[in-house]
Structures are given as structure tokens and as C-alpha cells.
Design a protein around this motif. Structure first.
Motif, PDB file in Angstrom:
ATOM      1  N   TRP A 265       1.009  -1.302  -0.157  1.00  0.00           N
ATOM      2  CA  TRP A 265       0.029   0.082  -0.060  1.00  0.00           C
ATOM      3  C   TRP A 265       0.706   1.335  -0.029  1.00  0.00           C
ATOM      4  O   TRP A 265       0.192   2.306  -0.039  1.00  0.00           O
ATOM      5  CB  TRP A 265      -1.023  -0.003   1.296  1.00  0.00           C
ATOM      6  N   ILE A 266       2.271   1.281   0.074  1.00  0.00           N
ATOM      7  CA  ILE A 266       2.857   2.299   0.208  1.00  0.00           C
ATOM      8  C   ILE A 266       3.048   2.790  -1.385  1.00  0.00           C
ATOM      9  O   ILE A 266       3.658   2.098  -2.145  1.00  0.00           O
ATOM     10  CB  ILE A 266       4.488   2.080   0.680  1.00  0.00           C
ATOM     11  N   PRO A 267       2.756   4.047  -1.895  1.00  0.00           N
ATOM     12  CA  PRO A 267       2.941   4.524  -2.791  1.00  0.00           C
ATOM     13  C   PRO A 267       4.161   4.900  -3.507  1.00  0.00           C
ATOM     14  O   PRO A 267       5.039   5.065  -2.478  1.00  0.00           O
ATOM     15  CB  PRO A 267       1.877   5.655  -3.098  1.00  0.00           C
ATOM     16  N   THR A 268       4.393   4.803  -4.552  1.00  0.00           N
ATOM     17  CA  THR A 268       5.799   5.087  -5.130  1.00  0.00           C
ATOM     18  C   THR A 268       5.853   6.327  -5.828  1.00  0.00           C
ATOM     19  O   THR A 268       7.188   6.885  -6.074  1.00  0.00           O
ATOM     20  CB  THR A 268       6.374   4.017  -6.108  1.00  0.00           C
ATOM     21  N   ALA A 269       4.718   6.899  -6.102  1.00  0.00           N
ATOM     22  CA  ALA A 269       4.820   8.385  -6.872  1.00  0.00           C
ATOM     23  C   ALA A 269       5.482   9.467  -6.253  1.00  0.00           C
ATOM     24  O   ALA A 269       5.410   9.312  -5.027  1.00  0.00           O
ATOM     25  CB  ALA A 269       3.598   8.758  -7.377  1.00  0.00           C
ATOM     26  N   LYS A 270       6.312  10.334  -6.833  1.00  0.00           N
ATOM     27  CA  LYS A 270       6.819  11.544  -6.245  1.00  0.00           C
ATOM     28  C   LYS A 270       5.790  12.001  -5.603  1.00  0.00           C
ATOM     29  O   LYS A 270       4.845  12.439  -5.712  1.00  0.00           O
ATOM     30  CB  LYS A 270       7.375  12.377  -7.282  1.00  0.00           C
ATOM     31  N   GLY A 271       6.192  12.737  -4.008  1.00  0.00           N
ATOM     32  CA  GLY A 271       5.400  13.308  -3.277  1.00  0.00           C
ATOM     33  C   GLY A 271       4.288  12.316  -2.438  1.00  0.00           C
ATOM     34  O   GLY A 271       3.482  12.951  -1.721  1.00  0.00           O
ATOM     35  N   SER A 272       4.447  11.027  -2.771  1.00  0.00           N
ATOM     36  CA  SER A 272       3.190  10.214  -1.985  1.00  0.00           C
ATOM     37  C   SER A 272       4.092   9.538  -1.042  1.00  0.00           C
ATOM     38  O   SER A 272       5.145   9.374  -1.022  1.00  0.00           O
ATOM     39  CB  SER A 272       2.687   9.417  -3.176  1.00  0.00           C
ATOM     40  N   SER A 273       3.237   8.938  -0.166  1.00  0.00           N
ATOM     41  CA  SER A 273       3.525   8.130   0.963  1.00  0.00           C
ATOM     42  C   SER A 273       2.544   7.479   1.525  1.00  0.00           C
ATOM     43  O   SER A 273       1.272   7.522   1.298  1.00  0.00           O
ATOM     44  CB  SER A 273       4.245   9.207   2.023  1.00  0.00           C
ATOM     45  N   LEU A 274       2.509   6.625   2.601  1.00  0.00           N
ATOM     46  CA  LEU A 274       1.838   6.018   3.294  1.00  0.00           C
ATOM     47  C   LEU A 274       1.611   6.758   4.833  1.00  0.00           C
ATOM     48  O   LEU A 274       2.384   6.486   5.420  1.00  0.00           O
ATOM     49  CB  LEU A 274       1.999   4.494   3.521  1.00  0.00           C
ATOM     50  N   TYR A 275       0.441   7.394   4.920  1.00  0.00           N
ATOM     51  CA  TYR A 275       0.180   7.981   6.214  1.00  0.00           C
ATOM     52  C   TYR A 275      -0.286   7.054   7.453  1.00  0.00           C
ATOM     53  O   TYR A 275      -1.091   6.128   6.969  1.00  0.00           O
ATOM     54  CB  TYR A 275      -0.845   9.167   5.901  1.00  0.00           C
ATOM     55  N   ILE A 276       0.499   7.245   8.287  1.00  0.00           N
ATOM     56  CA  ILE A 276      -0.054   6.318   9.543  1.00  0.00           C
ATOM     57  C   ILE A 276      -0.506   7.016  10.675  1.00  0.00           C
ATOM     58  O   ILE A 276      -0.133   8.154  11.015  1.00  0.00           O
ATOM     59  CB  ILE A 276       1.421   5.657  10.047  1.00  0.00           C
ATOM     60  N   ARG A 277      -1.662   6.477  11.109  1.00  0.00           N
ATOM     61  CA  ARG A 277      -2.403   7.116  12.148  1.00  0.00           C
ATOM     62  C   ARG A 277      -2.624   6.113  13.580  1.00  0.00           C
ATOM     63  O   ARG A 277      -3.269   5.367  13.582  1.00  0.00           O
ATOM     64  CB  ARG A 277      -3.892   7.444  11.792  1.00  0.00           C
ATOM     65  N   PRO A 278      -1.729   6.343  14.466  1.00  0.00           N
ATOM     66  CA  PRO A 278      -1.881   5.675  15.736  1.00  0.00           C
ATOM     67  C   PRO A 278      -2.870   6.607  16.544  1.00  0.00           C
ATOM     68  O   PRO A 278      -2.727   7.870  16.513  1.00  0.00           O
ATOM     69  CB  PRO A 278      -0.357   5.603  16.322  1.00  0.00           C
ATOM     70  N   TYR A 279      -3.689   6.014  17.233  1.00  0.00           N
ATOM     71  CA  TYR A 279      -4.605   6.837  18.050  1.00  0.00           C
ATOM     72  C   TYR A 279      -5.017   5.961  19.188  1.00  0.00           C
ATOM     73  O   TYR A 279      -5.213   4.486  19.127  1.00  0.00           O
ATOM     74  CB  TYR A 279      -5.849   7.472  17.389  1.00  0.00           C
TER      75      TYR A 279
END
Length: 355
Positions: A128-142
Motif C-alpha cells: 500500500w506504500i505508493p511510489t509516485a513522487k510526493g506520495s507516501s503511506l500516512y500512519i495514524r496511531p490513536y
């Protein structure tokens, strides 16, 4: 990867990957397949597991819904050219989450629970980690309270969850901001330095009014006098005036200890930039525009990394920032941070966890 906690995994029957348009990611809308969950009861964290992302079952008397015991973090994972997952400064997020927990009368999360839950979840959903420039996998711990009780007291039970979502850029262009001198985000003695849900709820109305007036975000001022700039709605804020980088100090309990902020300041000092951690007054900022000494203004945060500010509204007037040269500090530090996060530049501070 080697693990020290045996966390049971229940996989989704069918992944949503194939139906996800990674070329059109709206920030926070697309959620990955799985989530890590742990429950706190009888004084300990228990029942650690990774399960398919899905609805939670809550009773109407859930304590968090009534009294706001809810805290969260935000961090990102990236993928390098070798296909390895890279997580940026996860240890700092764990430490800050526990600081928020203490302020909100919630249990601290053991490092092993946070790190193993995080790393095993990312390892499972690494595609699910994207590879396009400027993209990422956002992680939300709560974490939130789970007592079914409506008396006003700290909950005895809690749930800790980590889920992820592939994202593109938070801001697609430089932003305009309005200096807020009526409403207050945080006051001394309050919860401004904790990353708790209620802080953001209180900011929604004034932020909406600013957006209706044509501005992207607010610059919050101190709650006592409204004379000093503290931070923006989604990020810490920095100014470069007369060659000096100026940003509000985080020893105050009204300022969130931004991890991107800390990273930027460490790099600035590595490069010999002059840094002043002090409160900048609204009048000083206005004078910097009028006498031409302001060079840059930008926000720092996990979602945006570096958000270039193009315009600041002060006391009824719009002030435009000057055009920045290609070697401006905010451009250089953004490129350096991106290089470290994506594994194309050296990581001298050991910020990246790789697996």
C-alpha cells in the motif's frame, strides 16, 4: 523481519489494492487493508492483534464520545528504490504520544507494543506504500477511552489502534493564511501541547470562517494578548527574517512539539543557519513585510512536510511573500527531508527505520 512479539494476524479475504487508484489519492480518504489493535484493561495492554480494517462497536455511553479522552499521532512510511519500507522518526511519535497520554490521564503505551504493532502492520501492508513522487503511506496511531460510563473521570479501559492510508501531497500549492486575533487555540495550563482530539475540534469554527474568507489556514496567536504568533492549524510555522529563522519555542504548553519542526531545526543548525526559538509578535511580522526584511514563511508538519506560505493576512490587509530563489532555505530543507525519507540521501541523525 525479526519480531519480539507474537501478534496474531487475521488477513482480509479480498484486498482493496486492485481497485485503488494510486494516481488520484485524496488525503485521508483511502484506507489500507488492515489495522493493529490493542486493548488496555486491568492495568495492562492486552489482546494485541492485526485484523482487517473495519467498523468498531461502541456503546452510546462510551466515555470518549462524552468527555474527549482521545489522542493521536501522524507519521509516514515511504518506499525506496530497493522496495524497502522506510518509516520516518517513529520513536519520536511514540514518545510524543505518551506525553499526550500523561496529560490526558491515559495509560502510556510500551515502546515494544507501539513499535512492533507499527512495523508488523506496515510489513503486512507494504504494497500500500505508493511510489509516485510526493506520495507516501500516512500512519495514524490513536487511543481512546472505552469505558461504558458517563461519570466525569478518567476511563479505566482504552483501545489503541494503528491504521494507514496511501496519500499524495497535503497541499498542492503554496498556502494563504490569516492571523487569528479573536479565537484561541490554546492557553497556558491547557492541552495545547498534547495531540488530543479536542484541540482540533475547537479550531474548526474559526478555521472555517477563514476558509470562507478565502484563506487556507490560520496563524494562531497567544490566548492572553493575541500579540504573538504560535502555530498554524495543521502545522508549526517558521519565518526567515533578515537572515534568521524564527519559530515559536515548544517549552510552552500551548505549542505542539512538531517532529518535522524539530527535524527542520536540526538540519538548519547542521548547515550553520541562525535560528531563534522565540515568539514573533504580530507587529514585528507586519514590520518585516513593510521594511522588506521577510524572506520566507512556511509551515512544518507530517502531512505537509514543508508548506510554503505565499500570503499572510494581518489586521485587515493581505501581505504577499517575496518570490523565493531556488536555493531558498525552505526549498533546500524540503529536498533534504524528502531525500532522507525516500532513502536517496544520507540519514546522519538515524531518523529512518528500514525493513
Amino acid at each position: 523481519m525479526k519480531t519480539s512479539l507474537a501478534i496474531p494476524v487475521t488477513k482480509v479475504q479480498k484486498s482493496k489494492l486492485a481497485e485503488t487508484d494510486f494516481s488520484n489519492l485524496v488525503f485521508g480518504k483511502t484506507i489500507s487493508d488492515h489495522m493493529f489493535v490493542a486493548d488496555y484493561k486491568n492495568g495492562e495492554w492486552t489482546d494485541l492483534r492485526i485484523v482487517p480494517y473495519g467498523p468498531l462497536q461502541l456503546n452510546p455511553s462510551n466515555a470518549a464520545l462524552h468527555y474527549g479522552q482521545s489522542i493521536f499521532e501522524g507519521l509516514k512510511a515511504y518506499k525506496n528504490e530497493a522496495g524497502e519500507a522506510l518509516i520516518f522518526r517513529a520513536d519520536a511519535n511514540w514518545k510524543r504520544m505518551n506525553e499526550s497520554a500523561v496529560r490526558m490521564c491515559m495509560p502510556e503505551i510500551p515502546e515494544e507494543v507501539f513499535m512492533e504493532g507499527l512495523s508488523q502492520l506496515i510489513d503486512l501492508d507494504r504494497d500500500w506504500i505508493p511510489t509516485a513522487k510526493g506520495s507516501s503511506l500516512y500512519i495514524r496511531p490513536y487511543m481512546f477511552a472505552t469505558d461504558d460510563y458517563i461519570g466525569v473521570k478518567p476511563s479505566d479501559t482504552y483501545k489503541f489502534i494503528i491504521f494507514t492510508c496511501p496519500v499524495g501531497n497535503y497541499y498542492s500549492k503554496p498556502v494563504s493564511v490569516k492571523v487569528e486575533t479573536k479565537y484561541t487555540r490554546a492557553t497556558e495550563g491547557g492541552t495545547g501541547s498534547a495531540k488530543t482530539a479536542g484541540n482540533y475540534a475547537a479550531s474548526l469554527y474559526p478555521a472555517l470562517q477563514a476558509q470562507k474568507a478565502g484563506y487556507d489556514q490560520l496563524l494562531w496567536t497567544d490566548g492572553k494578548t493575541h500579540q504573538f504568533i504560535e502555530e498554524s492549524g495543521t502545522m508549526n510555522v517558521m519565518f526567515k527574517i533578515n537572515g534568521k529563522i524564527i519559530t515559536a519555542p515548544v517549552h510552552s504548553d500551548t505549542i505542539l512539539k512538531g517532529i518535522t519542526r524539530d527535524s527542520v531545526l536540526k538540519l538548519a543548525k547542521d548547515w550553520g543557519e541562525e535560528v531563534e526559538e522565540r515568539f514573533l509578535s504580530v507587529s514585528e511580522l507586519k514590520s518585516a513585510f513593510e521594511n522588506g526584511t521577510i524572506e520566507e514563511a512556511f509551515g512544518t508538519g507530517t502531512a505537509a512536510t514543508i508548506a510554503h506560505i505565499r500570503l499572510i493576512h494581518i489586521e485587515g490587509k493581505d501581505y504577499e511573500l517575496p518570490e523565493k530563489p531556488s536555493d531558498a532555505f525552505s526549498h533546500r530543507v524540503l529536498a533534504e527531508l524528502d531525500g532522507i525519507k525516500y532513502g536517496t540521501k544520507e540519514d546522519p541523525h538515524g531518523w529512518v527505520m528500514k525493513f
